[in-house]
Design a protein around this motif. Structure first.
Motif, mmCIF file in Angstrom:
data_model
loop_
_atom_site.group_PDB
_atom_site.id
_atom_site.type_symbol
_atom_site.label_atom_id
_atom_site.label_comp_id
_atom_site.label_asym_id
_atom_site.label_seq_id
_atom_site.Cartn_x
_atom_site.Cartn_y
_atom_site.Cartn_z
ATOM 1 N N THR A 157 44.839 36.520 41.060
ATOM 2 C CA THR A 157 43.913 36.896 39.986
ATOM 3 C C THR A 157 43.655 35.747 39.018
ATOM 4 O O THR A 157 42.526 35.521 38.589
ATOM 5 C CB THR A 157 44.488 38.113 39.232
ATOM 6 N N GLN A 206 40.889 33.785 43.488
ATOM 7 C CA GLN A 206 40.003 33.186 42.476
ATOM 8 C C GLN A 206 40.115 31.668 42.615
ATOM 9 O O GLN A 206 41.078 31.148 43.204
ATOM 10 C CB GLN A 206 40.407 33.655 41.077
ATOM 11 N N CYS A 263 46.176 39.555 45.493
ATOM 12 C CA CYS A 263 45.140 38.886 44.698
ATOM 13 C C CYS A 263 45.754 37.746 43.884
ATOM 14 O O CYS A 263 46.730 37.956 43.148
ATOM 15 C CB CYS A 263 44.483 39.871 43.743
ATOM 16 N N HIS A 284 42.731 37.783 48.349
ATOM 17 C CA HIS A 284 41.601 37.681 47.407
ATOM 18 C C HIS A 284 41.955 36.533 46.462
ATOM 19 O O HIS A 284 42.919 36.633 45.702
ATOM 20 C CB HIS A 284 41.449 39.002 46.634
ATOM 21 N N VAL A 290 42.134 48.746 42.199
ATOM 22 C CA VAL A 290 42.960 47.655 41.700
ATOM 23 C C VAL A 290 44.209 48.259 41.070
ATOM 24 O O VAL A 290 44.138 49.260 40.344
ATOM 25 C CB VAL A 290 42.168 46.753 40.722
ATOM 26 N N GLU A 345 46.627 43.200 41.737
ATOM 27 C CA GLU A 345 46.311 42.161 40.748
ATOM 28 C C GLU A 345 47.537 41.297 40.453
ATOM 29 O O GLU A 345 48.655 41.829 40.420
ATOM 30 C CB GLU A 345 45.952 42.873 39.448
ATOM 31 N N PHE A 400 34.572 50.305 44.099
ATOM 32 C CA PHE A 400 35.753 49.680 43.470
ATOM 33 C C PHE A 400 36.103 50.418 42.181
ATOM 34 O O PHE A 400 35.214 50.847 41.441
ATOM 35 C CB PHE A 400 35.433 48.212 43.157
ATOM 36 N N ARG A 417 30.564 42.933 43.091
ATOM 37 C CA ARG A 417 31.555 43.359 42.096
ATOM 38 C C ARG A 417 32.121 42.110 41.390
ATOM 39 O O ARG A 417 31.716 41.774 40.292
ATOM 40 C CB ARG A 417 32.655 44.190 42.785
ATOM 41 N N ASP A 418 32.942 41.333 42.070
ATOM 42 C CA ASP A 418 33.518 40.153 41.412
ATOM 43 C C ASP A 418 32.439 39.095 41.177
ATOM 44 O O ASP A 418 32.439 38.409 40.144
ATOM 45 C CB ASP A 418 34.660 39.576 42.268
#
Ligand SMILES: CC(=O)SCCNC(=O)CCNC(=O)[C@H](O)C(C)(C)COP(=O)(O)OP(=O)(O)OC[C@H]1O[C@@H](n2cnc3c(N)ncnc32)[C@H](O)[C@@H]1OP(=O)(O)O
Ligand SMILES: CC(=O)C(=O)O
Length: 525
Positions: free
Chosen positions: A178, A210, A176, A208, A103, A145, A73, A11-12
């Motif tokens: 994000t 980034q 997240c 999660h 999300v 998010e 998701f 997914r990501d």
């Protein structure tokens, strides 16, 4: 398993520029991730993309997962829409996965400016969606998010999203990062405050991250140290913008440094192989310098390192490379000392322990040659020939000797360019002359040399030049530039690399070619 390793490569990871998984790719990725032992595989967003919808449909019959469960998701229901009437939520149920991850907006600024709705309606969207999923028999995870940015701006609103999700029946609420702007100390501090403010145990929270500050792995590890039991990663860190927390580094750090078991027994050892197989499927060259699993992760160049490694490899390795299925390598360059040469030779099957003079001579020759533009780092075959020749006082048997070669390049009136080479060699006491054409001077030389040698060495027909790299090196002290050629040759079973250096590109290629054939024939005899 107390810890949930949640993989979102499909997914990501697919949000990385340059990646476009086919459905067959996705199925192959899922099998490898399952083999690696992750607990959850987020397969994509059914309903958003036909390929993802098809993936979940085919997964039902084509995937037989042993360790992982599949996750669909999507997003919370749309604002001011009945959840049961939201086609996007229905598509999540139609994917028939045991787990659904939705999300949700958790930063009030995003709620008001991006969703263009109220804080209360967003909470209702989270509540309705989670309840609907749970009532439909799904385990519900909620990705919040912009969690950390939102928590900093308006902690009470972000905390209310967490409480709403948990009260509605979410199994995990994932914080997240994000925009990927966090540092580990910020993550640790925020998690302590979130637990205090929400009253929700860290056990029910997930992370999660980034990778925009290049801290995604460190941030994920910090969250686990703060008590979080669910962490999201992607293979090789693939993901939106600079990517996500790399699955392999994250699980290795957590298992090997924190001593927490997050994969089934025997799985971590597959890390290097699975990482490179997943790079192949993504059609992205493996990152040789990737922590733990890269080809250079345990490659040592400095002579001082090698001299300590000779005593005990762990003196210069943070872990035993075999625990992640990787290998240690010694690189031979101008930075080598005698210990580097001894270890590298041992790696190539030559014991120089009882040959101190040879060790010194080879070390000095390597330094002198590298000063002149040679590079043995990627040319093990040429290095091995050099060592064997030194051991035999310069009398290493060669399959042929050169009398002369000549190459000409002809540009014809019709625009075609043809190269022709003639070689004169002595093979097994006989003088042989052969001529051949090629699409370039090196190809013509290679063909002519093979023509001259094949009768004596029929195995040459299996040799193939698989790669040819040319580097023009700046001349020092005002001399002309010199050319370094690296040749990779294969015979179907193995590949080997040789190097040649000269002011003339054809001669540099010839030197590398002669080493390539000498090495290949010696190995086969
Ligand atoms: C942080 C992340 O990376 S989350 C993962 C994001 N992944 C993707 O976006 C990849 C897949 N996305 C897609 O294929 C498309 O964006 C779709 C199918 C989801 C939506 O496409 P569209 O309907 O054309 O909408 P578009 O992408 O322009 O805008 C997103 C819509 O979702 C809404 N939305 C955004 N987040 C949420 C949320 N958490 N809950 C509910 N709705 C949301 C937006 O407000 C916007 O609504 P609007 O159309 O009423 O203005
Ligand atoms: C959900 C997700 O991918 C993010 O917030 O970054």
């Amino acid at each position: 398993m107390e810890y949930q390793v949640f993989d979102t490569t499909l997914r990501d990871g697919g949000q990385r520029e340059g990646i476009s998984y086919s459905v067959a790719d996705k199925l192959a990725v899922a099998k490898l991730l399952d083999e690696f032992g992750v607990g959850f595989i987020e397969g994509g967003w059914p309903g958003a993309m036909p390929k993802d919808t098809e993936f979940f449909a085919r997964a039902r019959t084509e995937l037989d997962l042993k360790n992982a469960v599949l996750v669909a998701f999507g997003a919370t229901r749309k604002a001011n829409v009945d959840v049961a009437a939201d086609p996007q939520v229905q598509a999540l149920l139609d994917a028939e996965t045991p787990v659904v991850c939705v999300v949700a907006k958790s930063d009030i600024r995003h709620v008001e400016r991006a969703l263009r709705t109220t804080g209360d309606e967003n909470l209702a969207m989270v509540r309705d969606t989670v309840r609907h999923l749970v009532a439909s028999g799904r385990r519900a995870f909620v990705d919040c998010e912009h969690f950390f940015d939102g928590f900093r701006h308006d902690p009470e609103y972000t905390a209310s999203v967490v409480r709403t999700a948990i009260d509605a029946g979410a199994e995990r609420v994932i914080m997240c990062d994000t925009n990927g702007g966090m540092l580990p100390s910020m993550i640790t501090k925020a998690i302590t405050e979130v637990v205090e403010r929400t009253g929700v145990s860290a056990d029910l929270l997930g992370i999660h991250c980034q990778n925009d500050t290049s801290c995604a792995v460190a941030n994920t590890v910090a969250a686990v140290e703060a008590g979080v039991k669910h962490f999201q990663c992607t293979a090789n860190g693939y993901g939106e913008r600079p990517g996500n927390a790399d699955l392999f580094a994250t699980v290795s750090n957590i298992q090997l440094k924190l001593g927490l078991q997050v994969l089934p027994d025997g799985c971590l050892e597959k890390a290097t192989r699975v990482s490179s197989a997943l790079a192949e499927i993504a059609n992205i060259a493996p990152d040789t310098h990737q922590a733990y699993v890269g080809a250079a992760a345990f490659a040592h160049k400095a002579g001082l390192h090698a001299s300590a490694i000779k005593v005990d490899p762990l003196l210069y390795n943070h872990v035993d490379p075999s625990v992640v299925g990787n290998d240690m390598r010694i690189l031979v360059t101008e930075m080598a000392g005698r210990a580097s040469i001894e270890l590298k030779s041992r790696e190539l099957g030559i014991d120089l322990a009882g040959h101190p003079d040879t060790l010194s001579t080879v070390t000095q020759r390597v330094k002198d040659l590298e000063a002149g533009g040679w590079s043995f780092e990627a040319a093990d075959a040429s290095f091995e020939l050099l060592v064997r020749d030194e051991l035999l006082d310069g009398k290493l048997a060669r399959p042929f000797s050169l009398e002369s070669y000549r190459v000409q390049v002809e540009h014809r009136e019709n625009g075609s360019v043809v190269s022709e080479a003639t070689v004169k060699v002595r093979v097994r006491g006989e003088r042989v002359i052969a001529t051949a054409e090629g699409n370039g001077p090196v190809n013509a030389l290679d063909e002519a040399l093979r023509a001259a040698l094949t009768q004596s060495y029929p195995q040459l027909k299996n040799f193939e030049l698989t790669d040819f790299k040319v580097r023009i090196l700046e001349g020092s002290h005002g001399t002309n530039a010199i050319t370094r050629v690296l040749l990779e040759t294969g015979d179907g079973d193995r590949d080997w690399t040789t190097v040649g250096v000269h002011e003339n590109i054809v001669e540099a290629s010839w030197v590398a070619l002669v080493d390539a054939l000498t090495y290949g024939l010696a190995e086969q005899s």
